[in-house]
Design an enzyme around this catalytic site. Sequence first.
Site, mmCIF file in Angstrom:
data_model
loop_
_atom_site.group_PDB
_atom_site.id
_atom_site.type_symbol
_atom_site.label_atom_id
_atom_site.label_comp_id
_atom_site.label_asym_id
_atom_site.label_seq_id
_atom_site.Cartn_x
_atom_site.Cartn_y
_atom_site.Cartn_z
ATOM 1 C CB SER A 31 -0.935 0.009 1.212
ATOM 2 O OG SER A 31 -0.191 -0.094 2.416
ATOM 3 N N GLY B 265 -1.986 -4.306 1.187
ATOM 4 C CA GLY B 265 -2.114 -5.515 1.990
ATOM 5 C C GLY B 265 -1.175 -6.632 1.629
ATOM 6 C CG ASP C 34 -3.422 5.463 7.606
ATOM 7 O OD1 ASP C 34 -2.459 6.228 7.827
ATOM 8 O OD2 ASP C 34 -3.499 4.780 6.568
ATOM 9 C CG HIS D 162 -0.841 4.067 4.375
ATOM 10 N ND1 HIS D 162 -1.676 3.502 5.310
ATOM 11 C CD2 HIS D 162 -0.347 3.048 3.638
ATOM 12 C CE1 HIS D 162 -1.700 2.194 5.153
ATOM 13 N NE2 HIS D 162 -0.893 1.892 4.144
#
Length: 244
Positions: A65, A102, A214, A217
């Site tokens: 990701s 993922g 989050d 990232h």
Amino acid sequence: MKRVCSLATNLFRYAAFFLLVQLTACGSAPVADSANTTDVAAHTTLAAPAAEVEKDRLVVAFGDSLYAGLGLEQGQGFAPALEAALTAQGLSVRVHNAGVSGDTSAAGLQRLAFTLDGLPRKPDLVILGLGGNDMLRGLAPQDTKANLEAMLTELQRRKIKVVLTGMLASPNMGPDFAAEFNPIYPRLARKFGVTLYPFFLDGVIGHPALILPDGIHPNDKGVQVIVAHVAPVIVKVLGDATPL
């Protein structure tokens, strides 16, 4: 490129961020579902656009990701940002986004040949960045090493240059895990004679303004920081005409 040690004062944030997502593994499905995620992505997102054959150089960004641009608008992820940076330097380069959110190193190994075979031609360079989800899930470092080694072996067999981007274990994984995980990337880089960028998130971890909500990232500004660090490495490797 050798700034890993300077990150020590900021890595406590790394631990706090990853404690919140140990089971989500960078926004992916559970471990048992990773193969299905890979299969779907391989058949729906990894076909190379015909425009790639029109560029002088073809670079493949093969990762998870962090490469795929999770949570970003189209054109803001690592691959398009890197392509824009290289183009700004006068290089005719297409950077193909082969990041799948993922993906573990095992899932990456499963799709590597499919991805390469689906391209319009052999790439001039593969940027390989997997293992972060292995670390988040606490998978055995020896398995991560074996999977990365198998991918590097395949790329070497195909005579494709590689830049390996490393990952560091979150401090909450403990010193024993870190002692096994962190040396994987430099050791493999030495073994295969490939260029290593030691820590993909260097310059981003520890700076909340560069991270998505989050906590893991990079946002678009964070991606630009990463690209500013990585682009010179790519330019150097692409400019090296020494055959494999």
